[in-house]
Design an enzyme around this catalytic site. Structure first.
Site: not given
Ligand code: UDP
Length: 369
Positions: A173, A177, A250, A281, A301, A349, A351
């Site tokens: 999903r 929003r 990864r 980012r 990153e 993975y 949190d």
């Molecule tokens: N994602 C995306 N665009 C964004 C941020 C996230 O498409 O700007 C998708 C992408 O598929 C990624 C997943 O959401 O693999 C989880 O990303 P996020 O960076 O939120 O994970 P985190 O590393 O912060 O846990």
């Protein structure tokens, strides 16, 4: 107890630290060892120019569970930080998560009704009935504009392969929003420890014996002889000598920079969503704590392919790795003196709030309370 300690805890990350804290509270003697030079695992922060730098990637605490929120707040007070990342795509800037601000920025629409109609018409145009890969899945959920600007490049960089080669399940999903709300998380509680995450992790292990710079695998027999029970939070495949093969990850490469400027990007998290920019980012750490220091520290990153010498960050839960993990898990389930917990031992993975929940549940099971 027949040996020197009741528990040897391998790994001073959140799982190991919560377990050690709770076990020692119940009168058990614990020794924690960690191969790194610091405790706290990946939430460890380093103070640079008065700024808490998240050395292993940005960590933002959020949970819906009041008992977990109260638990962490009993060690350190949390601030009111709310994650509201922005995404840069070429020369455009968008709010995340996908919400009314984003839809206004994309299409100049202002009402939820207009936004819904726009997204639905783009989904209809694709006419995909059974998404066969991540690209089709995303198109089917949010349509072409959002996919191409905000999902495709970011996802391909993060996973190192084309969206048409990635499995659809990665994005079951994609939250959209229909309110003007830039809060990335839906959870009731959210924040950053005031003074940094080390206050939390140091609070957890206060008064517990801990040995740093110690690699369990270099002297396995010695460490196994030192305690009646073991809590293992490292890589489960390594624990079993990689006998069923490697579990894949990864990895990430963090490029930290200190800049002689007070405010570099105006936000803690700015995503770079086009494929051509090699990093996903930039984190500006001071904004997690509303810092007013004269300098700033930023972290780029860069996702990278994982090899044994690199930090394992994201488990790749595809069919092959899931099968391999099951074999290790079957061995782990037969142990009665070893507990496996955390992201690396459970190949999941997690949190932070989930790790704490899982450690507290383990404690409950082990000590029957
Ligand atoms: N994602 C995306 N665009 C964004 C941020 C996230 O498409 O700007 C998708 C992408 O598929 C990624 C997943 O959401 O693999 C989880 O990303 P996020 O960076 O939120 O994970 P985190 O590393 O912060 O846990």
């Amino acid at each position: 107890s027949s040996k020197q300690y009741d528990y040897l805890i391998i790994g001073a990350g959140l799982f190991g630290s919560v377990f050690a804290h709770e076990a020692s509270k119940r009168g058990k003697t614990c020794l924690i060892i960690d191969k790194r030079a610091h405790s706290g695992g990946n939430i460890h922060c380093e103070n640079v120019e008065g700024i808490n730098v998240h050395k292993y990637g940005a960590h933002i605490f959020h949970t819906n569970d009041k008992s977990i929120w109260d638990y962490v707040n009993s060690f350190v007070e949390f601030n009111r930080y709310t994650n509201s990342p922005v995404a840069v795509y070429k020369d455009e800037l968008y709010n995340l998560p996908f919400n009314m601000n984003t839809f206004y920025q994309l299409w100049n629409v202002r009402t939820p009704e207009e936004a819904k109609a726009k997204i639905q018409s783009q989904i209809d145009e694709e006419n995909i009935s059974e998404p066969a890969n991540l690209e089709e899945q995303a198109l089917n959920l949010v349509g072409r504009d959002i996919y191409e600007k905000l999902i495709k490049g970011y996802t391909e960089k993060q996973w190192g392969r084309s969206a048409t080669e990635l499995p659809a399940f990665i994005i079951k999903r994609l939250p959209v929003r229909f309110t003007y709300d830039n809060n990335y998380f839906n959870d009731k509680y959210q924040g950053i420890p005031i003074g940094g995450y080390n206050k939390l992790t140091e609070g957890l292990v206060a008064g517990i014996e801990i040995k740093l710079n110690v690699d369990f695998f270099k002297d396995r027999e010695y460490w196994e002889g030192i305690a009646d029970n073991v809590v293992f939070t490292g890589n489960i495949d390594q624990y079993y000598g990689y006998q069923f093969g490697y579990l894949e990850y990864r990895s990430l490469n963090f490029e930290h920079q200190t800049l002689d400027t007070e405010n570099y990007q105006g936000n803690a998290v700015v995503n770079y969503n086009e494929r051509e920019v090699p990093y996903t980012r930039i984190i500006e750490h001071k904004h997690f704590e509303f810092g007013a220091q004269p300098k700033t520290v930023i972290t780029k990153e860069f996702p990278q392919e994982w090899t044994l010498d690199k930090e394992p960050y994201y488990p790749i839960n595809d069919t092959r790795n899931t099968e391999v993990f099951k074999k290790y898990k079957a061995l782990a389930d037969q142990e009665d003196k070893v507990i496996f917990g955390g992201r690396l031992a459970e190949y999941k993975y997690y949190d932070m709030h989930q790790i704490i929940g899982s450690a507290l549940k383990t404690v409950k099971d082990v000590f029957n309370d």
